[in-house]
Design a protein around this motif. Structure first.
Motif, short mmCIF file in Angstrom:
data_model
loop_
_atom_site.label_atom_id
_atom_site.label_comp_id
_atom_site.label_asym_id
_atom_site.label_seq_id
_atom_site.Cartn_x
_atom_site.Cartn_y
_atom_site.Cartn_z
N ALA A 62 88.76 -18.89 -5.76
CA ALA A 62 88.40 -20.16 -6.06
C ALA A 62 86.86 -20.26 -6.64
O ALA A 62 86.30 -20.65 -7.43
N LEU A 63 85.89 -19.70 -5.76
CA LEU A 63 84.77 -19.60 -5.68
C LEU A 63 84.32 -18.97 -6.78
O LEU A 63 83.32 -19.03 -7.59
N ASP A 64 85.06 -17.86 -6.99
CA ASP A 64 84.62 -16.86 -8.03
C ASP A 64 84.90 -17.55 -9.47
O ASP A 64 83.82 -17.32 -10.33
N ALA A 65 85.90 -18.39 -9.72
CA ALA A 65 86.14 -19.27 -10.70
C ALA A 65 84.90 -20.01 -10.89
O ALA A 65 84.60 -20.37 -11.95
N LEU A 66 84.57 -20.78 -9.95
CA LEU A 66 83.53 -21.68 -10.13
C LEU A 66 82.08 -21.20 -10.58
O LEU A 66 81.61 -21.42 -11.45
N ILE A 67 81.98 -19.83 -9.93
CA ILE A 67 80.66 -19.21 -10.24
C ILE A 67 80.75 -18.54 -11.63
O ILE A 67 79.59 -18.77 -12.41
N GLU A 68 81.75 -18.33 -12.16
CA GLU A 68 81.87 -17.84 -13.58
C GLU A 68 81.70 -18.84 -14.54
O GLU A 68 81.08 -18.86 -15.41
N GLU A 69 82.43 -19.94 -14.16
CA GLU A 69 82.29 -21.27 -15.10
C GLU A 69 80.80 -21.64 -15.19
O GLU A 69 80.19 -22.07 -16.15
N ALA A 70 80.15 -21.88 -14.00
CA ALA A 70 78.90 -22.27 -13.91
C ALA A 70 77.89 -21.29 -14.73
O ALA A 70 77.09 -21.77 -15.36
N ASP A 80 75.75 -27.06 -20.55
CA ASP A 80 76.10 -28.20 -20.21
C ASP A 80 75.60 -28.62 -18.87
O ASP A 80 76.05 -28.34 -17.68
N ALA A 81 74.40 -29.42 -18.87
CA ALA A 81 73.79 -29.67 -17.56
C ALA A 81 74.80 -30.44 -16.59
O ALA A 81 74.47 -29.98 -15.45
N GLY A 82 75.12 -31.32 -16.96
CA GLY A 82 76.03 -32.33 -16.05
C GLY A 82 77.13 -31.54 -15.28
O GLY A 82 77.20 -31.46 -14.38
N ARG A 83 77.65 -30.70 -16.15
CA ARG A 83 78.97 -29.82 -15.61
C ARG A 83 78.26 -29.00 -14.59
O ARG A 83 78.59 -28.50 -13.40
N TYR A 84 76.95 -28.28 -15.22
CA TYR A 84 76.47 -27.11 -14.14
C TYR A 84 76.29 -27.45 -12.74
O TYR A 84 76.57 -27.04 -11.88
N LEU A 85 75.49 -28.76 -12.80
CA LEU A 85 74.92 -29.44 -11.66
C LEU A 85 76.20 -29.73 -10.78
O LEU A 85 76.00 -29.62 -9.63
N ILE A 127 79.10 -28.28 -10.58
CA ILE A 127 79.52 -27.04 -9.89
C ILE A 127 78.82 -26.44 -8.92
O ILE A 127 79.19 -26.30 -7.94
N VAL A 128 77.25 -26.61 -9.06
CA VAL A 128 76.48 -26.05 -8.17
C VAL A 128 76.37 -26.82 -6.83
O VAL A 128 76.60 -26.37 -5.85
N GLU A 129 76.57 -28.02 -6.87
CA GLU A 129 76.75 -28.76 -5.76
C GLU A 129 78.12 -28.41 -4.95
O GLU A 129 78.20 -28.47 -3.79
N GLN A 130 79.24 -28.48 -5.77
CA GLN A 130 80.57 -27.94 -5.30
C GLN A 130 80.40 -26.65 -4.51
O GLN A 130 80.71 -26.63 -3.17
N LEU A 131 79.61 -25.58 -5.17
CA LEU A 131 79.44 -24.26 -4.71
C LEU A 131 78.80 -24.48 -3.44
O LEU A 131 78.93 -23.90 -2.41
N ILE A 185 75.56 -17.91 -5.12
CA ILE A 185 75.30 -19.54 -5.33
C ILE A 185 73.88 -19.72 -5.26
O ILE A 185 73.22 -20.61 -5.86
N ARG A 186 73.08 -18.86 -4.34
CA ARG A 186 71.66 -19.20 -4.34
C ARG A 186 70.93 -18.98 -5.73
O ARG A 186 69.94 -19.68 -6.19
N TYR A 187 71.42 -18.05 -6.53
CA TYR A 187 70.85 -18.05 -7.78
C TYR A 187 71.16 -19.02 -8.71
O TYR A 187 70.23 -19.45 -9.30
N LEU A 188 72.49 -19.31 -8.45
CA LEU A 188 72.86 -20.86 -9.39
C LEU A 188 71.88 -21.81 -8.90
O LEU A 188 71.37 -22.76 -9.83
N GLU A 189 71.72 -21.97 -7.59
CA GLU A 189 70.73 -23.11 -6.99
C GLU A 189 69.20 -22.83 -7.59
O GLU A 189 68.56 -23.81 -7.86
N ALA A 190 68.87 -21.68 -7.68
CA ALA A 190 67.45 -21.38 -8.08
C ALA A 190 67.43 -21.76 -9.38
O ALA A 190 66.19 -22.27 -10.04
N TYR A 191 68.46 -21.44 -10.34
CA TYR A 191 68.27 -21.86 -11.77
C TYR A 191 68.14 -23.48 -12.01
O TYR A 191 67.68 -23.83 -12.69
N ALA A 192 69.31 -24.00 -11.14
CA ALA A 192 69.21 -25.55 -11.30
C ALA A 192 67.95 -26.12 -10.81
O ALA A 192 67.36 -27.10 -11.36
N ALA A 193 67.20 -25.66 -9.70
CA ALA A 193 66.23 -26.19 -9.20
C ALA A 193 64.83 -26.15 -10.45
O ALA A 193 64.25 -27.09 -10.77
N GLY A 194 64.74 -24.93 -10.92
CA GLY A 194 63.65 -24.70 -12.12
C GLY A 194 63.89 -25.36 -13.50
O GLY A 194 62.98 -25.80 -14.03
#
Length: 284
Positions: free
Chosen positions: A38-46, A53-58, A60-64, A79-88
């Motif tokens: 399930a986490l792989d699916a979320l990571i791929e979607e993000a 899609d900023a809203g959906r991306y954020l 998913i990152v919160e869920q992960l 997930i940490r990579y996704l968090e870094a992208y969201a932060a910047g």
């Protein structure tokens, strides 16, 4: 304002831990659990939505972030990579994004994660005008590029290089990396970012020859895959080029028409840059 904004996302820039195509519209049936599958699916979607899609991306990152306890070591790094992208990009915290990505680059044993983290540090450092740090991490990324099996992910390093050298003012080098990226049969996202950094470099080198329609080509290419951030960046650059050609009303009209879509990206650096450029154009 010295904020030339590009995503390789790559790109942009500039440009998440697994390069995949965007899921079909309406596909949101990811199980609300913390199993690795399930986490792989979320990571791929993000990854597919990170610059779309900023809203959906954020969301998913919160869920992960809340489900890390069920993640594998590699997934936690992704997930940490996704968090870094969201932060910047979306949380106006470039310094925080650099901190997260730098830690990943130093600690990860996975060459793909390290490569992408280094590229993100290089890109974010260019936004902060810290070119010394940016070049250090860019060169480190390019040194391990051949160890990354996925061509699309390898291309992210080329995008990061083009962005950084364009920001540094070495547009001839930026153009070389843009050409290399576009010659590699890139996926649609990389083609979108590659076309932008190419035209950005050509414009700075005075080699566009008045062909401002190249900006429309970027917008058309990127709009097809809903890469809204690069579309916005291209419209800002187009407005500057139109103004430089002597058509100030046309420049203002171009940017005013694009401004609602730019605001909708939720990319604070882009919104700030577009606002500053529009204000400056109106004062001329």
């Amino acid at each position: 304002m010295q904020r030339k904004l590009t995503i390789i996302v790559m790109a942009t820039a500039l440009a998440a831990a697994v390069a995949v195509a965007s899921p079909p519209a309406g596909q949101r049936g990811v199980p609300p659990d913390s199993t690795p599958r399930a986490l792989d699916a979320l990571i791929e979607e993000a990854d597919a939505l990170r610059s779309v899609d900023a809203g959906r991306y954020l969301t998913i990152v919160e869920q992960l972030s809340a489900r890390k306890s069920g993640a594998t070591p590699l997934q936690r790094e992704q997930i940490r990579y996704l968090e870094a992208y969201a932060a910047g990009v979306y949380r106006d915290d470039v310094a925080g994004g650099i901190r997260i990505a730098t830690q990943l680059a130093k600690e990860s044993k996975n060459p793909t994660v390290r490569y992408r983290a280094m590229g993100l540090v290089a890109t974010y450092s260019s936004f902060k005008r810290d070119f010394r740090n940016g070049l250090r991490y860019l060169n480190a990324a390019l040194e391990i590029r051949k160890s990354v099996a996925d061509r699309d992910i390898r291309n992210e390093g080329l995008g990061a290089a083009a962005v950084l050298y364009n920001q540094l003012g070495q547009h001839d080098i930026g153009l070389r990396y843009a050409h290399e990226l576009l010659a590699s049969q890139p996926n649609p996202r990389a083609e979108c970012g590659g076309k932008y950094v190419r035209v950005e470099a050509l414009a700075a080198l005075g080699k566009l020859g008045g062909d401002l329609k190249q900006f429309d080509d970027i917008v058309e290419t990127c709009s097809k895959i809903n890469e809204v951030i690069i579309v916005g960046v291209a419209r800002v650059a187009q407005a500057k080029a139109i103004a430089a050609s002597g058509d100030l009303p046309g420049a203002i009209s171009t940017l005013e028409s694009a401004f609602p879509a730019i605001q909708a990206t939720r990319y604070q650096l882009l919104i700030a840059d577009a606002s500053a450029v529009l204000a400056d154009l109106k004062l001329q």
